[in-house]
Motif scaffolding. Sequence first.
Motif, PDB file in Angstrom:
ATOM      1  N   ASN A  18      33.663  41.210  21.538  1.00 14.44           N
ATOM      2  CA  ASN A  18      33.623  42.629  21.867  1.00 14.44           C
ATOM      3  C   ASN A  18      32.332  43.122  22.470  1.00 14.44           C
ATOM      4  N   ASP A  19      32.509  43.526  23.804  1.00 18.99           N
ATOM      5  CA  ASP A  19      31.407  43.853  24.691  1.00 18.99           C
ATOM      6  C   ASP A  19      31.004  45.405  24.539  1.00 18.99           C
ATOM      7  N   TYR A  20      29.772  45.548  23.812  1.00 22.68           N
ATOM      8  CA  TYR A  20      29.698  46.970  23.575  1.00 22.68           C
ATOM      9  C   TYR A  20      28.027  47.297  23.874  1.00 22.68           C
ATOM     10  N   GLY A  21      27.875  46.805  25.220  1.00 27.57           N
ATOM     11  CA  GLY A  21      26.555  47.012  25.854  1.00 27.57           C
ATOM     12  C   GLY A  21      25.314  46.106  25.567  1.00 27.57           C
ATOM     13  N   GLU A  22      25.610  45.014  25.320  1.00 26.70           N
ATOM     14  CA  GLU A  22      24.763  43.962  24.950  1.00 26.70           C
ATOM     15  C   GLU A  22      24.428  43.076  26.428  1.00 26.70           C
ATOM     16  N   ALA A  23      25.177  42.076  26.391  1.00 24.56           N
ATOM     17  CA  ALA A  23      24.913  41.402  27.615  1.00 24.56           C
ATOM     18  C   ALA A  23      25.202  42.106  28.891  1.00 24.56           C
ATOM     19  N   ASN A  24      26.213  43.082  28.980  1.00 23.74           N
ATOM     20  CA  ASN A  24      26.298  43.793  30.036  1.00 23.74           C
ATOM     21  C   ASN A  24      26.132  45.216  29.460  1.00 23.74           C
ATOM     22  N   LEU A  25      25.147  46.009  30.514  1.00 21.96           N
ATOM     23  CA  LEU A  25      25.108  47.318  30.080  1.00 21.96           C
ATOM     24  C   LEU A  25      25.244  48.166  31.393  1.00 21.96           C
ATOM     25  N   PRO A  26      26.158  49.132  31.412  1.00 19.79           N
ATOM     26  CA  PRO A  26      27.197  49.411  30.372  1.00 19.79           C
ATOM     27  C   PRO A  26      28.241  48.190  29.862  1.00 19.79           C
ATOM     28  N   GLY A  27      28.595  48.339  28.773  1.00 20.86           N
ATOM     29  CA  GLY A  27      29.706  47.331  28.207  1.00 20.86           C
ATOM     30  C   GLY A  27      30.870  48.294  28.115  1.00 20.86           C
ATOM     31  N   GLY A  28      32.047  47.782  27.505  1.00 25.14           N
ATOM     32  CA  GLY A  28      32.918  48.571  27.084  1.00 25.14           C
ATOM     33  C   GLY A  28      34.445  47.712  27.496  1.00 25.14           C
ATOM     34  N   GLU A  29      34.178  46.302  27.080  1.00 20.04           N
ATOM     35  CA  GLU A  29      35.366  45.524  27.365  1.00 20.04           C
ATOM     36  C   GLU A  29      35.702  44.628  26.049  1.00 20.04           C
ATOM     37  N   VAL A  30      36.821  44.072  25.840  1.00 15.92           N
ATOM     38  CA  VAL A  30      37.049  42.971  24.837  1.00 15.92           C
ATOM     39  C   VAL A  30      37.384  41.831  25.816  1.00 15.92           C
ATOM     40  N   PHE A  31      36.669  40.474  25.835  1.00 11.96           N
ATOM     41  CA  PHE A  31      37.099  39.343  26.715  1.00 11.96           C
ATOM     42  C   PHE A  31      37.137  38.045  25.873  1.00 11.96           C
ATOM     43  N   THR A  32      37.772  37.211  26.307  1.00  8.08           N
ATOM     44  CA  THR A  32      38.119  35.759  25.969  1.00  8.08           C
ATOM     45  C   THR A  32      37.930  34.950  27.117  1.00  8.08           C
ATOM     46  N   ALA A  33      38.516  33.779  26.843  1.00 11.14           N
ATOM     47  CA  ALA A  33      38.651  32.832  27.812  1.00 11.14           C
ATOM     48  C   ALA A  33      40.071  32.274  27.592  1.00 11.14           C
ATOM     49  N   PRO A  34      40.854  32.177  28.742  1.00 12.64           N
ATOM     50  CA  PRO A  34      42.384  31.417  28.509  1.00 12.64           C
ATOM     51  C   PRO A  34      42.139  29.766  28.339  1.00 12.64           C
ATOM     52  N   VAL A  35      42.985  29.281  27.655  1.00 13.56           N
ATOM     53  CA  VAL A  35      42.943  27.809  27.729  1.00 13.56           C
ATOM     54  C   VAL A  35      42.958  27.421  29.128  1.00 13.56           C
ATOM     55  N   ARG A  36      42.285  26.262  29.554  1.00  9.56           N
ATOM     56  CA  ARG A  36      42.084  26.075  30.986  1.00  9.56           C
ATOM     57  C   ARG A  36      43.231  25.893  31.789  1.00  9.56           C
ATOM     58  N   GLU A  37      44.182  25.028  31.249  1.00  9.24           N
ATOM     59  CA  GLU A  37      45.626  24.717  32.198  1.00  9.24           C
ATOM     60  C   GLU A  37      46.758  25.365  31.541  1.00  9.24           C
ATOM     61  N   SER A  38      46.402  26.655  30.970  1.00  5.53           N
ATOM     62  CA  SER A  38      47.889  27.281  30.610  1.00  5.53           C
ATOM     63  C   SER A  38      48.246  28.340  31.212  1.00  5.53           C
ATOM     64  N   LEU A  39      47.814  28.875  32.406  1.00  3.06           N
ATOM     65  CA  LEU A  39      48.080  30.001  33.199  1.00  3.06           C
ATOM     66  C   LEU A  39      49.427  29.767  33.801  1.00  3.06           C
ATOM     67  N   GLU A  40      50.259  30.624  33.937  1.00  5.12           N
ATOM     68  CA  GLU A  40      51.677  30.393  34.633  1.00  5.12           C
ATOM     69  C   GLU A  40      52.039  31.770  35.301  1.00  5.12           C
ATOM     70  N   GLY A  41      52.142  31.553  36.461  1.00  4.43           N
ATOM     71  CA  GLY A  41      52.999  32.825  37.145  1.00  4.43           C
ATOM     72  C   GLY A  41      51.995  33.500  38.240  1.00  4.43           C
ATOM     73  N   THR A  42      51.969  34.722  38.521  1.00  6.29           N
ATOM     74  CA  THR A  42      51.485  35.307  39.884  1.00  6.29           C
ATOM     75  C   THR A  42      50.784  36.649  39.413  1.00  6.29           C
ATOM     76  N   VAL A  43      49.990  36.934  40.007  1.00  2.00           N
ATOM     77  CA  VAL A  43      48.839  38.011  39.727  1.00  2.00           C
ATOM     78  C   VAL A  43      48.563  38.842  41.200  1.00  2.00           C
ATOM     79  N   HIS A  44      48.606  40.277  41.267  1.00  2.00           N
ATOM     80  CA  HIS A  44      48.282  40.878  42.273  1.00  2.00           C
ATOM     81  C   HIS A  44      47.088  41.735  41.882  1.00  2.00           C
TER      82      HIS A  44
END
Length: 359
Positions: free
Chosen positions: A200-226
């Motif tokens: 939960n990013d609420y203005g600590e490492a990034n200021l301003p904050g305002g996101e929830v973030f994680t990491a995907p399992v490295r080899e799990s992504l499948e599909g396309t993104v624009h």
Amino acid sequence: MDPRVREHAEIIVDHSTGIKAGDDVVIQMPPEAEDLAVALHELCGDRGANPVYLSHSERADRAFQRASEGFELPEHRLALYEETDVFVISRGGANVTEKSDVDPETTANYNRALEPVKNERLSKTWCLTQYPTSGHAQLAGMSTEAYENFVWDAVTLDWDKQRDRQANLEEILNEGEEVRIRSGEETDLTMSIAGNTALNDYGEANLPGGEVFTAPVRESLEGTVHFDMPLYRYGREIEDVRLRFEEGKVVSHSAGRNEDLLESILDTDEGSRYVGELGIGMNRAIDRFTYNMLFDEKMGDTVHMAVGSAYPDTVGDENERNESAEHVDMIVDMSEDSTIDVDGETIQRDGTFVFEDGF
């Protein structure tokens, strides 16, 4: 000095980093942000901390990179970082395109040489923030005064209230295993987050904050993104990025503008073709796109993904952390014709979350 500069500094010291007596603090800022540096030094004195001021110049950095035939690990800089407890870094140079004529391959080589320095900094307490300057105001298409108001309104948010709202999404992701992101006709991407941690990013490492973030399992992504929102990287704009993933790796890519720079980023090292971060923007005080990823990735109704390194705290002990000299965020607009599903359940539709009115 504008009193909002002092307030900005107080949030950095007391909320974002918790600087205390005896802390060795590196304050790295461009000359344009000297007022913020002065306020931070005063507060370090009040708290009994020991600051060192590094004035960062994009002009000097450009000159070095263009003149050098190769790069080595700066051992003296690494030594400073190893002895430092807290880093405070601000953006805010006069010319946001200062390094636009540095060859992308040169930039990639430079980043590879500095990767141990970056990793050392990320292992400490740190805060990245923004000082409002006319150069960034111009990039955002705003007057200097309007941009100052925009930045300081975003920085001085009620971070306790923002934390509590974002905790709803943090809980959903930490209990989930698979995420599917769909937007328009071109984005349909699935990934595993099983065993990893949402933060939960609420203005600590990034200021301003305002996101929830994680990491995907490295080899799990499948599909396309624009990625339908542009980004500035190394002083150049990259537009309309399209990526296709197989077993987590970018296997094809295109961009409507500066595709050569995108390709150079993806070819930096082995990890730069994998995604190190999935972030979901939740800061609706950031209500406009400003070509500044520190703000843009936090906007409500957006999702961003970063090719390159994963933050160590987001990767579970049983999963492999993606490592790279790069970490490049790119954004998808989720405000229309879009959904985020977690384990088959829709948790956001057209920008509205399941725990909000109007879902």
